[in-house]
Enzyme design. Structure first.
Site, PDB file in Angstrom:
ATOM      1  CG  HIS A   1       2.128  -0.856  -5.880  1.00 14.44           C
ATOM      2  ND1 HIS A   1       2.095  -0.229  -7.008  1.00 14.44           N
ATOM      3  CD2 HIS A   1       2.228   0.212  -4.853  1.00 14.44           C
ATOM      4  CE1 HIS A   1       2.296   1.119  -6.917  1.00 14.44           C
ATOM      5  NE2 HIS A   1       2.092   1.447  -5.716  1.00 14.44           N
TER       6      HIS A   1
ATOM      7  CB  THR B   1      -0.291   7.195  -5.758  1.00 14.11           C
ATOM      8  OG1 THR B   1       0.335   8.430  -5.141  1.00 14.11           O
ATOM      9  CG2 THR B   1      -1.108   7.617  -6.731  1.00 14.11           C
TER      10      THR B   1
ATOM     11  CB  THR C   1       3.351   9.297  -3.423  1.00  8.29           C
ATOM     12  OG1 THR C   1       2.493   8.272  -3.767  1.00  8.29           O
ATOM     13  CG2 THR C   1       2.812  10.407  -3.273  1.00  8.29           C
TER      14      THR C   1
ATOM     15  CE1 TYR D   1      16.327   6.127   8.200  1.00 14.00           C
ATOM     16  CE2 TYR D   1      14.179   6.720   8.829  1.00 14.00           C
ATOM     17  CZ  TYR D   1      14.972   6.902   8.057  1.00 14.00           C
ATOM     18  OH  TYR D   1      14.539   7.037   6.864  1.00 14.00           O
TER      19      TYR D   1
ATOM     20  CB  ILE E   1       7.472  -1.206   5.840  1.00 15.08           C
ATOM     21  CG1 ILE E   1       7.700  -2.928   5.440  1.00 15.08           C
ATOM     22  CG2 ILE E   1       6.151  -0.871   5.101  1.00 15.08           C
ATOM     23  CD1 ILE E   1       8.715  -3.401   6.532  1.00 15.08           C
ATOM     24  CG  ASP E   2       7.874   2.423   1.040  1.00 13.25           C
ATOM     25  OD1 ASP E   2       8.469   2.642   2.101  1.00 13.25           O
ATOM     26  OD2 ASP E   2       7.328   3.292   0.200  1.00 13.25           O
TER      27      ASP E   2
ATOM     28  CB  ILE F   1      -1.027   0.095   1.399  1.00 11.21           C
ATOM     29  CG1 ILE F   1      -1.750  -1.236   1.186  1.00 11.21           C
ATOM     30  CG2 ILE F   1      -1.865   1.267   1.165  1.00 11.21           C
ATOM     31  CD1 ILE F   1      -2.766  -1.248   2.316  1.00 11.21           C
TER      32      ILE F   1
HETATM   33  N1  LIG Z   1      -1.964   4.788 -13.598  1.00 13.27           N
HETATM   34  C1  LIG Z   1      -1.517   5.801 -12.562  1.00 13.27           C
HETATM   35  N2  LIG Z   1      -2.082   5.966 -11.572  1.00 13.27           N
HETATM   36  C2  LIG Z   1      -1.530   6.559 -10.639  1.00 13.27           C
HETATM   37  N3  LIG Z   1      -0.260   6.977 -10.590  1.00 13.27           N
HETATM   38  C3  LIG Z   1       0.371   7.138 -11.608  1.00 13.27           C
HETATM   39  C4  LIG Z   1      -0.008   6.247 -12.816  1.00 13.27           C
HETATM   40  N4  LIG Z   1       0.969   6.138 -13.680  1.00 13.27           N
HETATM   41  C5  LIG Z   1       1.898   6.683 -13.342  1.00 13.27           C
HETATM   42  N5  LIG Z   1       1.566   7.393 -12.215  1.00 13.27           N
HETATM   43  C6  LIG Z   1       2.726   8.280 -11.389  1.00 13.27           C
HETATM   44  O1  LIG Z   1       3.138   7.368 -10.274  1.00 13.27           O
HETATM   45  C7  LIG Z   1       3.056   8.225  -8.900  1.00 13.27           C
HETATM   46  C8  LIG Z   1       2.586   7.292  -8.024  1.00 13.27           C
HETATM   47  O2  LIG Z   1       3.602   6.389  -7.659  1.00 13.27           O
HETATM   48  P1  LIG Z   1       3.522   4.719  -7.384  1.00 13.27           P
HETATM   49  O3  LIG Z   1       4.833   4.129  -7.271  1.00 13.27           O
HETATM   50  O4  LIG Z   1       2.581   3.999  -8.514  1.00 13.27           O
HETATM   51  O5  LIG Z   1       2.827   4.989  -6.177  1.00 13.27           O
HETATM   52  P2  LIG Z   1       2.860   4.682  -4.667  1.00 13.27           P
HETATM   53  O6  LIG Z   1       3.495   5.893  -4.010  1.00 13.27           O
HETATM   54  O7  LIG Z   1       1.360   4.712  -3.932  1.00 13.27           O
HETATM   55  O8  LIG Z   1       3.614   3.615  -4.150  1.00 13.27           O
HETATM   56  C9  LIG Z   1       2.187   9.250  -9.336  1.00 13.27           C
HETATM   57  O9  LIG Z   1       2.077  10.455  -8.561  1.00 13.27           O
HETATM   58  C10 LIG Z   1       2.207   9.541 -10.914  1.00 13.27           C
HETATM   59  O10 LIG Z   1       2.965  10.352 -10.942  1.00 13.27           O
HETATM   60  C1  LIG Z   2       8.955   7.998   2.380  1.00 10.28           C
HETATM   61  C2  LIG Z   2       7.413   7.187   2.019  1.00 10.28           C
HETATM   62  C3  LIG Z   2       6.408   8.402   2.215  1.00 10.28           C
HETATM   63  C4  LIG Z   2       7.365   6.696   0.652  1.00 10.28           C
HETATM   64  O1  LIG Z   2       6.053   6.382   0.278  1.00 10.28           O
HETATM   65  P1  LIG Z   2       5.382   6.430  -1.258  1.00 10.28           P
HETATM   66  O2  LIG Z   2       6.193   7.561  -2.012  1.00 10.28           O
HETATM   67  O3  LIG Z   2       6.441   5.057  -1.948  1.00 10.28           O
HETATM   68  O4  LIG Z   2       4.303   6.137  -1.282  1.00 10.28           O
HETATM   69  C5  LIG Z   2       7.541   6.197   2.953  1.00 10.28           C
HETATM   70  O5  LIG Z   2       8.298   5.246   2.682  1.00 10.28           O
HETATM   71  C6  LIG Z   2       7.420   6.412   4.401  1.00 10.28           C
HETATM   72  O6  LIG Z   2       6.441   7.150   4.665  1.00 10.28           O
HETATM   73  N1  LIG Z   2       8.365   6.382   5.016  1.00 10.28           N
HETATM   74  C7  LIG Z   2       8.603   6.815   6.419  1.00 10.28           C
HETATM   75  C8  LIG Z   2       9.911   7.811   6.767  1.00 10.28           C
HETATM   76  C9  LIG Z   2      11.109   7.100   6.276  1.00 10.28           C
HETATM   77  O7  LIG Z   2      11.228   6.484   5.449  1.00 10.28           O
HETATM   78  O8  LIG Z   2      12.280   7.883   6.911  1.00 10.28           O
HETATM   79  K   LIG Z   3       6.485   3.049  -2.812  1.00  7.57           K
END
Ligand SMILES: Nc1ncnc2c1ncn2[C@@H]1O[C@H](COP(=O)(O)OP(=O)(O)O)[C@@H](O)[C@H]1O
Ligand SMILES: CC(C)(COP(=O)(O)O)[C@@H](O)C(=O)NCCC(=O)O
Ligand SMILES: [K+]
Length: 307
Positions: free
Chosen positions: A42, A39, A177, A148, A153-154, A36
């Site tokens: 997955h 945005t 995002t 830290y 977690i991603d 999750i």
């Molecule tokens: N079909 C799509 N839906 C949403 N975002 C998309 C899509 N294709 C490309 N993007 C881009 O990917 C970004 C989100 O990154 P993504 O890695 O999919 O999401 P998350 O941060 O939720 O893991 C959006 O800000 C946008 O710029």
């Molecule tokens: C930096 C993030 C917001 C990335 O999230 P994403 O853009 O992949 O949705 C996420 O990894 C998060 O909330 N991290 C906690 C703070 C840190 O990693 O230091």
């Molecule tokens: K991510």
């Protein structure tokens, strides 16, 4: 990259035990992985340690998640997910070059597959707790050293998955995002990283937080804007895109100064656009990047072996 490098360990966990009840035709355990992001969702469907299919969806309404929990079979479950997502599925296909929710002609299962969940959105994590067979991965399950406590977690999973697949030292760039850089050294110890607004967030912020700037949207095949622009839209594109790419280049150079043979992998929804731009602007960097949308799933697969 669906093949394995390490021999699987003896399965002991409840997740793996549960998975035994959900066999595919050739007897591998079927399990679902869900990451999750900020945005969207997955997804991946695994047969044992083989990734069968990966796709993206929007967040699902709570009512649909409850409905999933009532599914009698894997087919029901996948149908419920995909029924809510036709629009997103097309976008996902376009973005990932073919991944989409698996169509329900999978072997009928006797119970729901276990769901391995990694989330950086606590409110979303909470609503997925209703899924009967869910297992939430926490940071202390990722064997990276030197983490830290508030590391996402991603980021940990993607770095672990990339390093275990291609080797350490490893730098992961996640263009989602947010744009994140997350690196580990040859001892599988976190070096650190950085977080900044992703491309979409930069455009959205300019559109939302100013009186006169429009909301700019970039298509994934967009060519580079003029550097010195003579209209507002292109001025925004130039400012965001060239500083974004310049920032990526700068972090990569800093990484190579620290680890001259350090590897780099890139993931995230904007990876294709960024790679296309880097090929034009900094081709010597572009050729060194491992482009892999499924890094988090490789990380999850490694964790499952340890359970
Ligand atoms: N079909 C799509 N839906 C949403 N975002 C998309 C899509 N294709 C490309 N993007 C881009 O990917 C970004 C989100 O990154 P993504 O890695 O999919 O999401 P998350 O941060 O939720 O893991 C959006 O800000 C946008 O710029
Ligand atoms: C930096 C993030 C917001 C990335 O999230 P994403 O853009 O992949 O949705 C996420 O990894 C998060 O909330 N991290 C906690 C703070 C840190 O990693 O230091
Ligand atoms: K991510």
């Amino acid at each position: 990259m669906a093949s394995l490098r390490d021999a699987p360990r003896t399965p002991t966990s409840s997740l793996r035990d549960a998975a035994r009840t959900t066999n595919g035709t050739s007897g591998e355990k079927i399990w679902l992985a869900l990451e999750i992001g900020n945005t969207r969702l997955h997804w991946a469907l695994f047969r044992g340690e083989i990734l069968d299919n990966a796709w993206n969806t929007e967040y699902l309404p709570e009512s649909i998640i409850c409905q999933l929990a009532q599914s009698q079979t894997l087919d029901d479950l996948l149908l419920t997910i995909s029924a809510t997502q036709n629009k997103t599925r097309e976008q996902a296909q376009e973005q990932t070059g073919g991944s989409s929710p698996p169509s329900p002609h999978l072997p009928t299962s006797s119970s729901l597959p276990p769901l391995l969940l990694a989330s950086v959105v606590p409110s979303q994590t909470a609503i997925w707790e209703t899924y009967p067979n869910v297992r939430v991965i926490t940071l202390n399950e990722v064997p990276l050293k030197g983490m830290y406590p508030t590391l996402g977690i991603d980021r940990a999973l993607a770095l672990w998955g990339a390093g275990k697949t291609w080797g350490f030292p490893m730098l992961v760039i996640d263009a989602g995002t947010t744009l994140t850089f997350t690196a580990a050294d040859a001892n599988q110890c976190l070096v650190g990283g950085a977080i900044l607004p992703g491309l979409g967030l930069q455009f959205a912020t300019l559109g939302q937080k100013t009186g006169q700037l429009p909301l700019v949207e970039i298509s994934k095949n967009a060519s580079l804007p003029p550097r010195f622009a003579l209209n507002t839209k292109e001025a925004i594109e130039s400012g965001v895109i060239y500083t974004f790419l310049g920032g990526i280049k700068d972090f990569i150079q800093a990484w190579w100064n620290l680890f001259p043979n350090g590897k780099i992998a890139i993931k995230g929804g904007d990876r294709t656009l960024i790679i296309n731009y880097l090929q034009v602007l900094y081709p010597e960097i572009a050729t060194h990047l491992i482009v892999e949308p499924n890094l988090i799933f490789w990380g999850m697969r490694e964790i499952i072996k340890l359970l």
